[in-house]
Design a protein around this motif. Structure first.
Motif, mmCIF file in Angstrom:
data_model
loop_
_atom_site.group_PDB
_atom_site.id
_atom_site.type_symbol
_atom_site.label_atom_id
_atom_site.label_comp_id
_atom_site.label_asym_id
_atom_site.label_seq_id
_atom_site.Cartn_x
_atom_site.Cartn_y
_atom_site.Cartn_z
ATOM 1 N N PRO A 1 -15.276 -18.174 -45.384
ATOM 2 C CA PRO A 1 -14.254 -19.179 -45.678
ATOM 3 C C PRO A 1 -14.852 -20.568 -45.462
ATOM 4 O O PRO A 1 -15.649 -21.001 -46.283
ATOM 5 C CB PRO A 1 -13.143 -18.821 -44.698
ATOM 6 N N ARG A 2 -14.541 -21.273 -44.388
ATOM 7 C CA ARG A 2 -15.258 -22.508 -44.062
ATOM 8 C C ARG A 2 -16.214 -22.132 -42.958
ATOM 9 O O ARG A 2 -15.816 -21.966 -41.807
ATOM 10 C CB ARG A 2 -14.265 -23.587 -43.606
ATOM 11 N N GLY A 3 -17.484 -21.936 -43.297
ATOM 12 C CA GLY A 3 -18.430 -21.319 -42.375
ATOM 13 C C GLY A 3 -18.326 -19.815 -42.482
ATOM 14 O O GLY A 3 -17.411 -19.263 -43.089
ATOM 15 N N GLY A 4 -19.333 -19.153 -41.913
ATOM 16 C CA GLY A 4 -19.263 -17.704 -41.845
ATOM 17 C C GLY A 4 -19.725 -16.986 -43.091
ATOM 18 O O GLY A 4 -19.348 -15.836 -43.297
ATOM 19 N N ASP A 5 -20.544 -17.631 -43.920
ATOM 20 C CA ASP A 5 -21.212 -16.864 -44.983
ATOM 21 C C ASP A 5 -22.060 -15.785 -44.317
ATOM 22 O O ASP A 5 -22.668 -16.026 -43.277
ATOM 23 C CB ASP A 5 -22.142 -17.771 -45.804
ATOM 24 N N GLU A 6 -22.101 -14.614 -44.909
ATOM 25 C CA GLU A 6 -22.736 -13.473 -44.247
ATOM 26 C C GLU A 6 -23.803 -12.814 -45.111
ATOM 27 O O GLU A 6 -23.636 -12.667 -46.313
ATOM 28 C CB GLU A 6 -21.697 -12.382 -43.931
#
Lengths: 371, 371
Positions: free
Chosen positions: A244-249
């Protein structure tokens, strides 16, 4: 080879000592003097997928619905390839998405295209295939349609790879407005599906016994998966997904596993609200690597043992060097000096990296070591 | 029999049509004219557990650390039973908790007591056993200690039942301040454990292969489990647990299952904050029944085919009539007119229901149909 030289530099940094996987903000940029970039084609409408044909030509999807041919001499043909999918919903993030050749393309001529079908108020990701004769498609048919329809135009996923067993893995997304459904394995929102070459559910899929939509599901609990690469050396299926806002995995995909979105996420909502109080939970796999702030990862390739990730918001090509445990040992960035949104990266049959830029006048780029 | 008469009345209500399980606020109170209540003993310090001895006497645990004997004539002995656990931490919700006889009590004389051991800053739930000779205990030993220690004095769980295979199931709690640990199966916070009669981990426990603390875990993701009853007819292990503010749950306990606390809960925090945005998730079992607002369920018994639940905050005895699918068909309340916090309910060998009240001058009550 550039990659060999850069890897040697990486080793020196690694010796300096850093046991935890680096986060993206620590990534070092690679000096453009180390590589050579060639613009192969321009003026493409948001190019999304690229497939290398055996004769040196390439097929490129444009998000607004056209398939384009770049001939063996690198010339983009003016006319779109005829005979492709005819029910494309091109809006928002939807349209023509990825394109891959069947493993038996040389004999079958089959080409697979992922796309969004339907209307603005009722659309879904779908998989189409048709025979390509060098000029156009024939015998096209849509062989898989994800359920249910959505009324949004975001988070379609769309990347594809064929596994060695001949099955096709297709990434999907949560439709943005339906994130809780990513936790349900009886629909395709937030899932990665695995299909036969004809678009059916293979009998050895993890939830095949559940029947219906569940029979197609390979993994779930995803947000929007736009990177997928299979490593034939290790048998590992890599993927990345937009947080979402941050937290690309970055994840390793295993059959039947729930990857946790939106129950666990290291990102927050665009509004700043927390989506969940749980960044990690023991029963959900932790990502191999996390990007916070988000880079918006859009494509993934395995090339000479490293993973390469294109970033839309991050406007760079990230290289992830893996250690022998499959962890990210070092992250570097290329092409930051260009400031372009990048849509896809592929390891070409010519040994070069190939890239697509995300723009109304998008480009096909070829990246090689400096001569 | 009272229960038969009440069940007939229940059928009429059921015929009026109500497909969803009723919530507690819909529960009807039973007219006290329908039952007879006898105070058997008084002046007990927060009585917590009760065990029926073969000779008609009873052992009762007091939370502050004493075991008391009520003889076969119903007379509470002044002197506490000697030889019980000697490292009891009695503070807050901790102290002596439940008491059960070994299945082979007639030959072994073994009695099991759950309790909290340690100090205010470092304590844990534990299981003790000793031989009872009719006057006192001998050969007492603590055979299981839950890990890790906590610095709180809340949420110990504490209920026990022996299963037909001779193993002992013991409920625990999350220690209040450690709720995220309920999701971890490598400690005992928020778990239900299953033990051999000697306090070891049976080899057929679901996580036995994990070793260490995990080997004892039977289920996890619990908050504070103070109700446990095994139905030999159906093989179902029933439990209930305290929710936060709202969201008390009745569950069927299956080995290896994560019951979701604090990831899923239908309650909110005491502060009014949401604990989790997820009231339910597909990968976690839904409770069979939910009490919102909370009743604070403290004891559970199976009696003549119905479940009986004592409530602390709810100050009532809840009867849950089950349909042939094991769902709650109707809920009624008894003893509301007394306004007492109730700690435990048992189905006695005399066919009566037995109850403990939660008070510094707590009582043992016997409940039968009106004559």
């Amino acid at each position: 080879m550039m990659m060999v030289r850069l890897a040697a530099a990486a080793s020196l940094v690694a010796l300096a000592g850093c046991s935890d996987p680096p986060r993206s903000w620590q990534a070092q940029d690679i000096d453009p003097a180390n590589y050579q970039l060639t613009v192969i084609a321009s003026g493409l409408n948001h190019p999304w997928g690229l497939a290398f044909l055996p004769d040196g030509a390439m097929l490129v999807t444009e998000r607004n619905g056209a398939v384009r041919l770049i001939d063996g001499d690198g010339n983009l043909q003016d006319a779109a390839v005829t005979g492709g999918p005819d029910d494309v919903f091109a809006g928002g993030q939807g349209g023509l998405l990825d394109i891959v050749l069947a493993p038996d393309f040389e004999t079958s001529g089959l080409v697979y295209i992922s796309y969004s079908a339907g209307t603005a108020s009722a659309n879904h990701p779908a998989l189409w295939r048709g025979r390509f004769d060098g000029q156009g498609f024939s015998g096209g048919e849509t062989v898989f349609r994800a359920v249910p329809d959505r009324a949004t135009e975001h988070h379609y996923g769309g990347r594809m790879v064929f596994l060695p067993d001949g099955s096709l893995v297709l990434t999907l997304g949560d439709g943005f407005a339906y994130r809780e459904r990513a936790q349900h394995r009886d629909d395709h929102l937030g899932a990665i599906v695995r299909l036969t070459h004809g678009g059916a559910a293979p009998e050895d899929n993890p939830f095949h016994a559940g029947g219906g939509a569940a029979a197609y599901v390979y993994s779930y609990g995803h947000r929007n998966v736009q990177g997928l690469a299979f490593d034939p050396q290790t048998g590992v299926l890599w993927s990345h997904e937009h947080g979402p806002r941050g937290g690309d995995e970055l994840n390793v995909i295993e059959p039947g596993v729930n990857y946790g979105w939106p129950v666990v996420s290291q990102g927050i909502d665009y509004t700043g609200a927390r989506i969940s109080p749980f960044e990690t939970l023991p029963d959900f796999p932790e990502p191999v690597h996390v990007w916070t702030p988000s880079i918006a990862p859009s494509g993934l390739a395995l090339h000479e043992g490293d993973l390469y990730v294109t970033a839309l918001a991050g406007r760079a090509l990230h290289r992830l060097e893996l250690d022998d445990q499959g962890r990210v040992a070092r992250e570097t960035r290329l092409l930051t000096e260009r400031g372009q949104r990048l849509r896809h990266v592929l390891s070409g049959p010519d040994g070069a990296l190939w890239l697509l830029t995300d723009a109304p006048d998008g480009q096909v780029l070829r990246l090689t070591p400096a001569p």
